[in-house]
Design an enzyme around this catalytic site. Sequence first.
Site, PDB file in Angstrom:
ATOM      1  N   ASP A 202       0.819  -1.204   0.000  1.00 61.01           N
ATOM      2  CA  ASP A 202       0.000   0.000   0.000  1.00 61.01           C
ATOM      3  C   ASP A 202       0.860   1.265   0.000  1.00 61.01           C
ATOM      4  O   ASP A 202       1.784   1.397   0.790  1.00 61.01           O
ATOM      5  CB  ASP A 202      -0.927   0.001   1.217  1.00 61.01           C
ATOM      6  CG  ASP A 202      -2.124   0.900   1.046  1.00 61.01           C
ATOM      7  OD1 ASP A 202      -1.931   2.111   0.848  1.00 61.01           O
ATOM      8  OD2 ASP A 202      -3.261   0.394   1.082  1.00 61.01           O
TER       9      ASP A 202
ATOM     10  N   HIS B  55      -1.428  11.080  -1.103  1.00 62.01           N
ATOM     11  CA  HIS B  55      -1.158  10.141  -2.179  1.00 62.01           C
ATOM     12  C   HIS B  55      -0.647  10.861  -3.427  1.00 62.01           C
ATOM     13  O   HIS B  55      -0.813  12.082  -3.569  1.00 62.01           O
ATOM     14  CB  HIS B  55      -2.423   9.364  -2.537  1.00 62.01           C
ATOM     15  CG  HIS B  55      -2.889   8.444  -1.460  1.00 62.01           C
ATOM     16  ND1 HIS B  55      -4.006   7.650  -1.580  1.00 62.01           N
ATOM     17  CD2 HIS B  55      -2.401   8.180  -0.216  1.00 62.01           C
ATOM     18  CE1 HIS B  55      -4.178   6.944  -0.472  1.00 62.01           C
ATOM     19  NE2 HIS B  55      -3.215   7.265   0.367  1.00 62.01           N
TER      20      HIS B  55
ATOM     21  N   SER C 230      -7.091   4.273  -1.392  1.00 63.56           N
ATOM     22  CA  SER C 230      -6.928   2.818  -1.310  1.00 63.56           C
ATOM     23  C   SER C 230      -8.237   2.077  -1.528  1.00 63.56           C
ATOM     24  O   SER C 230      -8.241   0.945  -2.008  1.00 63.56           O
ATOM     25  CB  SER C 230      -6.344   2.424   0.053  1.00 63.56           C
ATOM     26  OG  SER C 230      -5.006   2.843   0.156  1.00 63.56           O
TER      27      SER C 230
END
Length: 536
Positions: free
Chosen positions: A41, A421, A81
Site C-alpha cells: 500500500d 497520495h 486505497s
Amino acid sequence: MNTLKKFITLTTILTLVTLSLPQSALSATQPNKNVILLIMDGTNSDILTLSRWYRGTDLQLDKILVGGVRTYSAHSAITDSAAAGSAMATGMKTKADYIGMNRDGRPVLTVLEGAKLSGYKTGIVSTSPVQHATPAAFTSHVLNRDEFGDIGEQQVYQGLDVVLGGGAAWLKPQSKHHIKNDDGMLKTKQVSREDGENLVKTLNSAEYDLVLNRDGLLNSSGSAKLWGAFADEDISYELDRTKLKPNEPSLAEMTRMALGRLSKGDKGFFLMVEGSKVDWAAHKNDPVGMISEVLSFDDAVGEALDFARKDGNTMVVAVTDHGNSGLTLGNQGTNGDYKRLPAGKFVEPLKKAELTVKGAVSQLKKDRSNLKEVLSNYGLGDLSEKESSALEDAKTHEDLENIMVKLMTKRAKLGFTTHGHTGEDVFLYAYGPDKPVGLIDNTDIPKVISQYMGFSLTSGKFVDWYGDGMTYFRGKEYKVIVEGRTSKNPVMVAKRDDEVLRFPENKDFYWRNDEKVRLDSVNVYDGKTFYVHMKE
C-alpha cells in the site's frame, strides 16, 4: 504391426479411455491452480530504490519485475486505497471511499468471492486492521470505507478459509484498550460494534481456529479455517515489532502460515496479502518506517515465491495500489553536489534509527525525562542548539514526530512533496503461469487472475450477481419493508400470504418463517436498497 500403427492404436485407446472417464476423475488429474496477490500500500519508486540500498542486496521484487500499472480512480488522477483496492478486486473503476462497489454504488462480485464460489479456498492477510480499505475491498461491499463494523461482519459471514491481521476491536461488542494522548497521558479508547454482535462467538461456532498472538499462529496446524487477530487495530511496524511487540507475527510469517493452511485444499486457492503500512509511514513522511515496511513486504514476497517455485502452478502478482508522499532521493539541498553523493550518504543516517518515529515517540515518558533516548532510538544525535530547542518545545506527540522526521529527512538528503497520495504509474511484479506483463490498468489484474482460475467476472453467472432484493420480491407480489437500524442489523422483510422472509444485513442467510436458509453471498444494504443473490 509397425511402430507407427502401434502408436496410432495406443493413442486411440487412450483417447477412448479418457472420454469414458467421469468428469470428476478428469478434474482430479488436473493440477491445482493457486494465485497469490500481494499489495504494497502507498509505495512510490524511490522508496524501493532506497530500501534496496539500505538492505545492501537486490529485493525479491527485483527478480520478478515485468511492467507497470495505472492507478487512477473513476473520478481522480490520484486514487485512494478504497477505489484502488476495489478496482483490483472487481475489475471496475470506482469512486473514492467505495468498497466493492461500482461507480454507481452497486455491489459487484470480487475476484476473491468468484474464486470461493468456484470452489477455491480463499484468504486475506494484512498488517492493518483486516477491515481496512484494501482487504475490505476483496471481502465486503459498503459505500464508505470507514464502516468497519459492517465490513468486519461481512468478512466473518463470507466464510473465508484464512484471515490474518489486526482489527480485533471490531470483532467484539465493545473493546477497551489503552493508548497515549498527544501529551503522553494514557487514556482509554472504546470501540463498539453498532449492532452489538459478538463476532468472536460467531467465529467459534463456525469452527475457526482463532489465534491471538505469534506463538499461537506459528504453533497452529490442521486444515480447519484459521482467523488470527493479533492487535486491536494495526500490527506494529516491522522495525518496532521485533523490539516492542514480539507477540505479534511478521507479515512474512503470516503469509507462510496462510499458504500452509490454504494449500491443503482439493482445488487450489486465492490469497491476498497486503503490506499496509508503507502507506502509513509515507503519510507521516517517515523514511525509516517506509523502509521497514518495504522490506517486511519483500520478505513476504519471498515466502510467496518460495511456495510458487516449488508448486509450479501458482501465479504470483505483486503491486502497489498507488504512490504516496512523493519521496525523492535528493532534495533542494543537493542541487549542487548530487553528482558526488554515494548511496551511503542517503542510507547511513537512516541506519542509525532502531525504531520508527512512531515507535520511538511511543516510549516517551510523561515528564519527557527520556527525550534524549527517544531521539537516539530514531537515530537523531549530535543535535544543534536550534534543533534541540525545537524538539523540547514540541507540545504534542504529533508535533514531535513531525520535527523528528524533518530532521531525519534533512540528514538523509531526501525530499517529500506531500503527506498525501500521488498519481504516478507503479511497478508490476509477477511470476508463474499466465502472469500479467507490460503496462496494464489496475482493473486488468482481477481479469488476468480470474481467467487463470477458470471463471469470469465480466460474463456468465457472476455478472449482476448482487440483485436489488426489494424490487425482486415486490415483482413476485411480496410486501417488502426494511426494519430500521436499532440495536440489531437492518432486516429486509418480505411477506406474502403465510410466508415471511427475513434477510439480515451482512449475513449469508435468510429466514423463511422459522427455517434458516443459507445463501452463496452476504446480504448488502446501502441505506436505501437491499442487495441479495437469490438462487432461482
